[in-house]
Motif scaffolding. Sequence first.
Motif, mmCIF file in Angstrom:
data_model
loop_
_atom_site.group_PDB
_atom_site.id
_atom_site.type_symbol
_atom_site.label_atom_id
_atom_site.label_comp_id
_atom_site.label_asym_id
_atom_site.label_seq_id
_atom_site.Cartn_x
_atom_site.Cartn_y
_atom_site.Cartn_z
ATOM 1 N N LEU A 87 5.196 14.691 8.808
ATOM 2 C CA LEU A 87 4.623 13.386 7.814
ATOM 3 C C LEU A 87 5.892 13.148 6.922
ATOM 4 N N VAL A 88 6.488 11.992 7.375
ATOM 5 C CA VAL A 88 7.837 11.604 6.588
ATOM 6 C C VAL A 88 7.352 10.640 5.362
ATOM 7 N N LEU A 89 7.572 10.856 4.124
ATOM 8 C CA LEU A 89 7.271 9.886 3.191
ATOM 9 C C LEU A 89 8.474 9.239 2.594
ATOM 10 N N GLY A 90 8.906 8.192 2.809
ATOM 11 C CA GLY A 90 10.117 7.552 2.087
ATOM 12 C C GLY A 90 9.682 6.333 1.041
ATOM 13 N N PRO A 91 10.555 5.560 0.430
ATOM 14 C CA PRO A 91 10.251 4.631 -0.699
ATOM 15 C C PRO A 91 8.992 3.652 -0.120
ATOM 16 N N ALA A 92 9.385 3.129 1.169
ATOM 17 C CA ALA A 92 8.440 1.925 1.803
ATOM 18 C C ALA A 92 7.376 2.370 1.952
ATOM 19 N N GLU A 93 7.250 3.843 2.554
ATOM 20 C CA GLU A 93 5.910 4.496 2.820
ATOM 21 C C GLU A 93 5.071 4.576 1.611
ATOM 22 N N VAL A 94 5.644 5.105 0.442
ATOM 23 C CA VAL A 94 4.959 5.277 -0.590
ATOM 24 C C VAL A 94 4.301 3.986 -1.316
ATOM 25 N N ALA A 95 5.250 2.878 -1.380
ATOM 26 C CA ALA A 95 4.937 1.589 -1.663
ATOM 27 C C ALA A 95 3.732 1.004 -0.968
ATOM 28 N N ALA A 96 4.049 1.202 0.498
ATOM 29 C CA ALA A 96 2.701 0.540 1.131
ATOM 30 C C ALA A 96 1.632 1.359 1.393
ATOM 31 N N GLY A 97 1.476 2.680 0.787
ATOM 32 C CA GLY A 97 0.560 3.718 1.130
ATOM 33 C C GLY A 97 0.332 4.249 2.676
#
Length: 446
Positions: free
Chosen positions: A405-415
């Motif tokens: 499971l990869v978390l980048g800035p875009a993912e964190v921003a979009a939940g």
Amino acid sequence: MHLRAPAGTEDVLPERVAAWRRVETAAREVLGRCGYREIRTPVFEYTGLFARSIGDATDIVEKEMYTIPRSSAAAGAAPDAASDDEDTLTLRPELTASVVRAYLEHGMHKSRPFQKFFYLGPLFRRERPQKGRLRQFHQVGIEAIGSRDPLMDVETIDVFVRLLGAVGVIGSTVNLNSTGCRECRGVYRGKLSAHLRVHEGALCENCRRRLDRNVFRVLDCKVKTCQPAIAGAPPITESLCPACAAHFGAVQEGLKAAGVPFVLNPRLVRGLDYYTKTVYEVTSPYLGAQSAVGGGGRYDNLVEELGGPPTGAVGFAIGLERLLIAREAVDETARKGASAPPALAPAEAVSDLYVVAVEEAQRGAAFRLLASLRSATLRADMDYDARSLKGQMRSASRAGARVVLVLGPAEVAAGTVQLKDMAKGEQRGVPAEAAAEEAKRVLGLS
Ligand code: AMP
């Protein structure tokens, strides 16, 4: 200072623990199926317990026990533990005495005299370390207390063999003998002493000492010069009283009826004094000089000697280190055989899931996601060392993760989170709160 584990001890590193667990799990399964219940006793006991049960003139009690001197035993003791002063404490060199002590201490001889126990744990003997001979080693064993039935002896041998089968140790031999009761042994002691005295000059120094202290021990001696005298010794089975001879006959009949192969070994005596009637030792061609994987026998006097009522009992102990050595040697031989399939299981995955943070800034969110996956009972982990994406992906593959499971800035921003199926090489975005469910689906867990 050069730090290392004490001589005769071994670390079981994580890669090896899986093999230990497989053996332990198989043992628990077989013993549970056969009606044995686990008992756990302290790793140390009052010294007197071992001196009284194992026997003063045995190698174990004479020179192999780790006994804590009285002064240091008392130094660490709480004021109300003054009874510790009555005796020194000794790290257990075997477990039968402890089990019988617990049986009596908890009044089982009154409440439910027939009990079948098993144990699994470490033991300590100050021996000369070599392959298969350690100072801290482990045994799995059983004790059936409260029966004099020869079929009980048969059951323990059958269980022993079953257990070897369950862990894949093939080709072992059950060596069987009877050491009779006190009366038979008295008669035999005279005959054996008379025979050995004639050959005294050829015996090693230890055995000459044993002639006076414990003549049966001579039969156990491995020194070359002693072998002719031992080979010529009269077998104890010729000195058995009618009751012991009948018992021995019934055990052999029972083994034959149960289809458990055995060989009679008239020189077999076991290293401890408490054995009566049946004794056995199981040897494996897959072990080196220390060829016994375990042994056991009947000990009909021990409960009484430790203060209980006359009670029949029989049990065995198997060395876990030797069981593992034998198991691995069986695998090795199978691998060398042309038609044998590869016997080693693939390395076990440490984690099914791995959480990866693209940047330092997403590490906090990654940890929260990881915690939620673990709460959902998933085997998940993240890297606490590597910071680069590549490094974290390498760790994921080393851990055997099937989903990353990869978390980048875009993912964190979009939940959301990128879910990567490692087998298929596919990747897609999923809502963070659905990550656990999605991962379970991919892993085939839902
Ligand atoms: P014993 O209680 O001496 O009959 O031992 C039973 C089994 O425990 C042996 O057959 C070995 O498999 C194992 N064993 C005994 N002593 C040691 C030791 N010092 N190191 C490793 N295994 C041992």
